[in-house]
Design a protein around this motif. Structure first.
Motif, PDB file in Angstrom:
ATOM      1  N   MET A  35       1.458  -1.512   0.037  1.00 38.58           N
ATOM      2  CA  MET A  35       0.515   0.676  -0.033  1.00 38.58           C
ATOM      3  C   MET A  35       0.801   1.149  -0.153  1.00 38.58           C
ATOM      4  O   MET A  35       0.308   1.586  -0.789  1.00 38.58           O
ATOM      5  N   CYS A  36       1.576   1.014   0.790  1.00 38.86           N
ATOM      6  CA  CYS A  36       3.257   2.144   1.161  1.00 38.86           C
ATOM      7  C   CYS A  36       3.515   2.495  -0.497  1.00 38.86           C
ATOM      8  O   CYS A  36       3.019   3.516  -0.889  1.00 38.86           O
ATOM      9  N   VAL A  73       0.704  15.403  -1.207  1.00 42.07           N
ATOM     10  CA  VAL A  73       1.828  15.210   0.124  1.00 42.07           C
ATOM     11  C   VAL A  73       0.864  14.228   0.609  1.00 42.07           C
ATOM     12  O   VAL A  73       2.317  13.766   1.681  1.00 42.07           O
ATOM     13  N   LEU A  74      -0.583  14.476   1.237  1.00 37.10           N
ATOM     14  CA  LEU A  74      -1.034  13.702   2.517  1.00 37.10           C
ATOM     15  C   LEU A  74      -1.076  12.192   2.022  1.00 37.10           C
ATOM     16  O   LEU A  74      -0.468  11.156   3.015  1.00 37.10           O
ATOM     17  N   ILE A  80       4.705   6.890   3.697  1.00 37.56           N
ATOM     18  CA  ILE A  80       5.588   6.535   5.448  1.00 37.56           C
ATOM     19  C   ILE A  80       5.011   6.144   6.626  1.00 37.56           C
ATOM     20  O   ILE A  80       5.331   5.214   7.508  1.00 37.56           O
ATOM     21  N   GLY A  81       3.735   6.713   6.946  1.00 37.25           N
ATOM     22  CA  GLY A  81       3.206   6.421   7.899  1.00 37.25           C
ATOM     23  C   GLY A  81       2.323   4.265   8.446  1.00 37.25           C
ATOM     24  O   GLY A  81       2.259   3.993   9.360  1.00 37.25           O
ATOM     25  N   LEU A  82       2.271   3.800   7.267  1.00 37.21           N
ATOM     26  CA  LEU A  82       2.307   2.405   7.186  1.00 37.21           C
ATOM     27  C   LEU A  82       3.278   2.130   7.196  1.00 37.21           C
ATOM     28  O   LEU A  82       3.208   0.335   8.124  1.00 37.21           O
ATOM     29  N   LEU A  83       4.453   2.755   7.223  1.00 30.81           N
ATOM     30  CA  LEU A  83       5.538   1.872   7.781  1.00 30.81           C
ATOM     31  C   LEU A  83       6.532   1.582   9.300  1.00 30.81           C
ATOM     32  O   LEU A  83       7.175   1.646   9.621  1.00 30.81           O
ATOM     33  N   ILE A  90      -3.122   4.874  13.606  1.00 30.87           N
ATOM     34  CA  ILE A  90      -4.114   6.157  13.088  1.00 30.87           C
ATOM     35  C   ILE A  90      -3.674   6.322  11.708  1.00 30.87           C
ATOM     36  O   ILE A  90      -4.965   6.586  11.267  1.00 30.87           O
ATOM     37  N   THR A  91      -3.193   5.605  10.768  1.00 25.68           N
ATOM     38  CA  THR A  91      -2.355   6.528  10.050  1.00 25.68           C
ATOM     39  C   THR A  91      -3.650   5.205   8.702  1.00 25.68           C
ATOM     40  O   THR A  91      -4.330   5.346   7.740  1.00 25.68           O
TER      41      THR A  91
END
Length: 150
Positions: A35-36, A73-74, A80-83, A90-91
């Motif tokens: 997904m990232c 950007v989001l 990044i949050g997924l990793l 929360i991501t």
């Protein structure tokens, strides 16, 4: 179709690499990496096809080009949050909300036959929704399964 292909191919490659080198498979990690990768790919479109993607947003909303750039950007931040283990949950919730919120823009683009890459109105049209809506639901299920389900 390209994002789905990237998602599935990345998933298969990461599963294969884990099996080959570590003899064990962390499917959750593979799903999040996939997904990232897909989000980084789709984020690129926000910077390359800004003008066409701006036309997907209703006319009454101001600063449409800026919104397209900010959502790109989001997407990078969500990728990044997924990793990051402390931010996965929360991501995942933010990403599901994001995927729900962008669905109307895809519907608008299809109803108007918008080709977001060229900015012209010669796109695939309403038949695209027969693929896009189930695809969006698949992405949401993917995020839920690989980030929130335990």
């Amino acid at each position: 179709m390209k994002p789905l292909f990237i998602l599935l191919l990345t998933f298969l490659v990461t599963v294969g690499v884990q099996k080959l080198f570590f003899k064990t498979i962390n499917y959750s990690l593979s799903g999040r990496i996939a997904m990232c990768t897909m989000l980084l790919f789709t984020a690129l479109g926000h910077f390359v096809f800004t003008e066409g993607m701006s036309k997907m947003i209703p006319n009454f909303i101001p600063l449409r080009s800026s919104i397209v750039t900010l959502t790109g950007v989001l997407e990078i931040m969500l990728a990044i949050g997924l990793l990051l283990p402390n931010y996965v949950k929360i991501t995942g919730w933010i990403l599901i909300l994001f995927l729900l919120l962008i669905l109307p823009t895809n519907i608008k683009a299809s109803l108007e036959n918008l080709n977001y890459q060229t900015g012209n109105y010669d796109g695939k049209g309403i038949t695209y929704l027969w693929f896009r809506i189930p695809l969006q639901l698949f992405f949401i299920a993917w995020v839920y399964f690989f980030t929130l389900r335990k």
